[in-house]
Design an enzyme around this catalytic site. Structure first.
Site, short mmCIF file in Angstrom:
data_model
loop_
_atom_site.label_atom_id
_atom_site.label_comp_id
_atom_site.label_asym_id
_atom_site.label_seq_id
_atom_site.Cartn_x
_atom_site.Cartn_y
_atom_site.Cartn_z
N ILE A 12 88.52 12.59 39.42
CA ILE A 12 87.48 12.38 38.40
C ILE A 12 87.90 13.04 37.08
O ILE A 12 87.66 12.50 36.00
CB ILE A 12 86.11 12.91 38.90
CG1 ILE A 12 85.79 12.26 40.25
CG2 ILE A 12 85.01 12.59 37.90
CD1 ILE A 12 84.59 12.83 40.98
N ASN A 32 96.26 23.23 38.51
CA ASN A 32 97.31 23.92 39.27
C ASN A 32 98.16 22.95 40.10
O ASN A 32 99.09 23.37 40.79
CB ASN A 32 96.72 25.02 40.17
CG ASN A 32 95.83 24.46 41.28
OD1 ASN A 32 95.72 23.25 41.43
ND2 ASN A 32 95.21 25.35 42.04
N PHE A 73 86.41 20.73 36.52
CA PHE A 73 86.55 20.00 37.79
C PHE A 73 87.39 20.78 38.80
O PHE A 73 87.65 20.27 39.89
CB PHE A 73 87.30 18.67 37.57
CG PHE A 73 86.64 17.70 36.65
CD1 PHE A 73 85.70 16.80 37.13
CD2 PHE A 73 86.97 17.65 35.31
CE1 PHE A 73 85.11 15.88 36.29
CE2 PHE A 73 86.38 16.73 34.46
CZ PHE A 73 85.45 15.84 34.95
N ALA A 74 87.90 21.96 38.38
CA ALA A 74 88.92 22.63 39.20
C ALA A 74 88.29 23.28 40.43
O ALA A 74 87.78 24.40 40.36
CB ALA A 74 89.63 23.69 38.36
N SER A 77 87.34 20.10 47.31
CA SER A 77 86.18 19.21 47.47
C SER A 77 86.12 18.45 48.79
O SER A 77 85.47 17.42 48.88
CB SER A 77 86.18 18.20 46.32
OG SER A 77 87.32 17.38 46.41
N TYR A 141 81.20 23.33 51.40
CA TYR A 141 81.53 22.76 50.09
C TYR A 141 80.29 22.70 49.20
O TYR A 141 80.28 23.20 48.07
CB TYR A 141 82.15 21.37 50.28
CG TYR A 141 82.20 20.55 49.04
CD1 TYR A 141 82.99 20.94 47.96
CD2 TYR A 141 81.45 19.37 48.92
CE1 TYR A 141 83.02 20.19 46.80
CE2 TYR A 141 81.49 18.62 47.78
CZ TYR A 141 82.27 19.03 46.71
OH TYR A 141 82.29 18.29 45.57
N PHE A 169 77.14 11.46 43.33
CA PHE A 169 77.01 10.88 44.66
C PHE A 169 78.41 10.39 45.06
O PHE A 169 79.35 11.15 44.92
CB PHE A 169 75.84 9.88 44.69
CG PHE A 169 74.53 10.66 44.74
CD1 PHE A 169 74.15 11.50 43.69
CD2 PHE A 169 73.74 10.64 45.86
CE1 PHE A 169 72.99 12.29 43.77
CE2 PHE A 169 72.58 11.42 45.95
CZ PHE A 169 72.21 12.24 44.91
N GLY A 284 77.67 16.39 60.47
CA GLY A 284 77.13 16.77 59.16
C GLY A 284 76.84 15.62 58.20
O GLY A 284 76.50 15.86 57.05
N1 UFG Z 1 83.00 6.97 56.91
C1 UFG Z 1 83.33 6.13 57.97
N2 UFG Z 1 84.65 6.01 58.27
C2 UFG Z 1 85.63 6.66 57.61
C3 UFG Z 1 85.27 7.50 56.52
C4 UFG Z 1 83.93 7.63 56.20
O1 UFG Z 1 82.48 5.54 58.63
O2 UFG Z 1 86.81 6.50 57.97
C5 UFG Z 1 81.58 7.07 56.55
C6 UFG Z 1 81.06 8.50 56.56
O3 UFG Z 1 80.65 8.86 57.86
C7 UFG Z 1 79.92 8.39 55.56
C8 UFG Z 1 80.39 7.32 54.56
O4 UFG Z 1 81.43 6.62 55.23
O5 UFG Z 1 78.77 7.94 56.19
C9 UFG Z 1 80.95 7.89 53.29
O6 UFG Z 1 81.90 8.90 53.63
P1 UFG Z 1 82.85 9.60 52.55
O7 UFG Z 1 83.68 10.59 53.29
O8 UFG Z 1 83.54 8.56 51.73
O9 UFG Z 1 81.83 10.31 51.58
P2 UFG Z 1 80.68 11.37 51.93
O10 UFG Z 1 79.38 10.63 51.73
O11 UFG Z 1 80.87 12.07 53.20
O12 UFG Z 1 80.99 12.45 50.84
C10 UFG Z 1 80.64 12.29 49.51
C11 UFG Z 1 81.62 13.06 48.64
C12 UFG Z 1 81.55 14.52 48.92
C13 UFG Z 1 80.15 14.97 48.82
C14 UFG Z 1 79.25 14.16 49.70
C15 UFG Z 1 77.81 14.50 49.56
O13 UFG Z 1 82.91 12.58 48.87
O14 UFG Z 1 82.35 15.21 48.01
O15 UFG Z 1 79.37 12.79 49.36
O16 UFG Z 1 77.21 14.44 50.80
F1 UFG Z 1 80.06 16.25 49.21
#
Ligand code: UFG
Length: 329
Positions: A12, A32, A73-74, A77, A141, A169, A284
């Site tokens: 980002i 870094n 942004f550093a 995540s 995180y 999001f 989670g």
């Molecule tokens: N998912 C799958 N298969 C995969 C990867 C992800 O089904 O191989 C699902 C996850 O379970 C989730 C959705 O796809 O339901 C999105 O997953 P991501 O990992 O892409 O993103 P997240 O919603 O977990 O995470 C994002 C940001 C984080 C932030 C979070 C807030 O990437 O930095 O939203 O909850 F913390």
């Protein structure tokens, strides 16, 4: 006067640095290069390699450059990694921000926009989520990002720091000319993992759980284009430079898509069948995260340009097709 973009070689951060350069701003990037890439830094920015936990390095930035505002942004995540290595997250995200703020206060640079996250909310009480809703992170995180917000609040009260926290999001997509895009190692995010299938790097995409209380049983997320996030950072910076008050904004499209819907749209964009197999839930994961971004629209005048999933995925696909190994290719 310049804008200092910390973590400007990351996903980002690099899109924001690029948008600032394109808007005619003077830009200094520091990173870094632990998870960022030198090649992602726009040609028009001055680059410094170093770590925000290194006070001498941060001091040097403020002494060498005439900085009017900081975009920060550093940070680390990865949700999963934060659960396995919480102290890494406290060290980089919180100790790094503490060192940065000490240096900012010492040099009289008191304007900062920084990356926060939907993970500050944890399991939402309701959707769409408002900025005033309960913040109870369910992972380390999100906890460190919420603590960063609180650190800014108290430093503001004591030293006059002025800040905007932007709670993103699900960031996705890439610069439409495919020159920069998403590159994580390891990759954990849904869309880049889906696109590894048509790119010949993965046999199938795993769906983490199809027994959530959602219409098709898979998790729903609010996908927001990285270039729209970049524009929000510029608006937030100008808001602060205009003397406006500290604030917190959600950044999303306000529309949710399920994991199955994202896979289906990726099939349409790429023309590839993209096999999917259902696996166990990932620990989670909230069932549904959708932002209300009405406040960012009303107060900052933010107007996301990429509000359809097809175009968002198309930009990501253009990037991944052209750079199957990210910046290594
Ligand atoms: N998912 C799958 N298969 C995969 C990867 C992800 O089904 O191989 C699902 C996850 O379970 C989730 C959705 O796809 O339901 C999105 O997953 P991501 O990992 O892409 O993103 P997240 O919603 O977990 O995470 C994002 C940001 C984080 C932030 C979070 C807030 O990437 O930095 O939203 O909850 F913390």
């Amino acid at each position: 006067m310049s804008i200092l973009v910390l973590g400007g070689a990351g996903y980002i951060g690099s899109h924001t640095a690029r948008a600032l350069v394109e808007a005619g701003r003077e830009v200094v990037v520091a990173d870094n290069l632990e998870t960022g890439f030198r090649a992602a830094v726009p040609a028009g920015a001055r680059f410094y390699e170093g770590d925000i936990r290194d006070r001498a390095f941060v001091d040097r930035l403020f002494e060498n450059e005439r900085i009017e505002g900081v975009i920060h942004f550093a940070a680390n995540s990865q949700v999963g990694e934060s659960m396995a290595k919480p102290l890494k997250y406290y060290d980089n995200n919180l100790c790094g921000t503490k060192t940065l703020l000490e240096s900012m206060v010492a040099h009289g640079v008191l304007t900062i926009v920084f990356s926060s996250t939907a993970a500050t909310y944890g399991e939402p009480e309701r959707v769409p989520i408002l900025e005033t809703d309960r913040t109870e992170p369910t992972n380390c995180y999100g906890e460190t990002k919420l603590s960063m917000e609180k650190m800014m609040k108290w430093v503001s009260a004591a030293h006059g720091l002025r800040f905007v926290a932007l709670r993103y999001f699900n960031a996705c997509g890439a610069q439409p000319d495919a020159s920069i895009g998403e590159a994580h190692n390891p990759e954990t995010h849904l869309l880049p993992l889906i696109l590894q299938v048509p790119n010949g790097q993965r046999e199938a995409i795993s769906i983490f759980g199809d027994d959530y209380p959602t219409p098709d049983g898979t998790c729903i997320r609010d996908y927001i284009h990285v270039c729209d996030l970049a524009q929000a950072h510029i608006l937030a910076l100008d808001y602060l430079l205009a003397g406006r008050e500290n604030n917190v904004f959600n950044l999303g499209n306000g529309v949710g898509f399920s994991v199955r819907e994202v896979i289906e749209e990726a099939r349409r964009v790429t023309g590839h069948p993209i096999p999917a197999r259902v696996e166990a839930r990932r620990a989670g994961d909230p069932a549904q995260l959708i932002a209300s971004s009405e406040k960012a629209k009303a107060v900052l005048g933010w107007k996301p340009q990429y509000n359809d999933l097809h175009t968002i995925i198309q930009t990501a696909w253009d990037w991944h097709k052209a750079h199957p190994h990210g910046y290594g290719a």
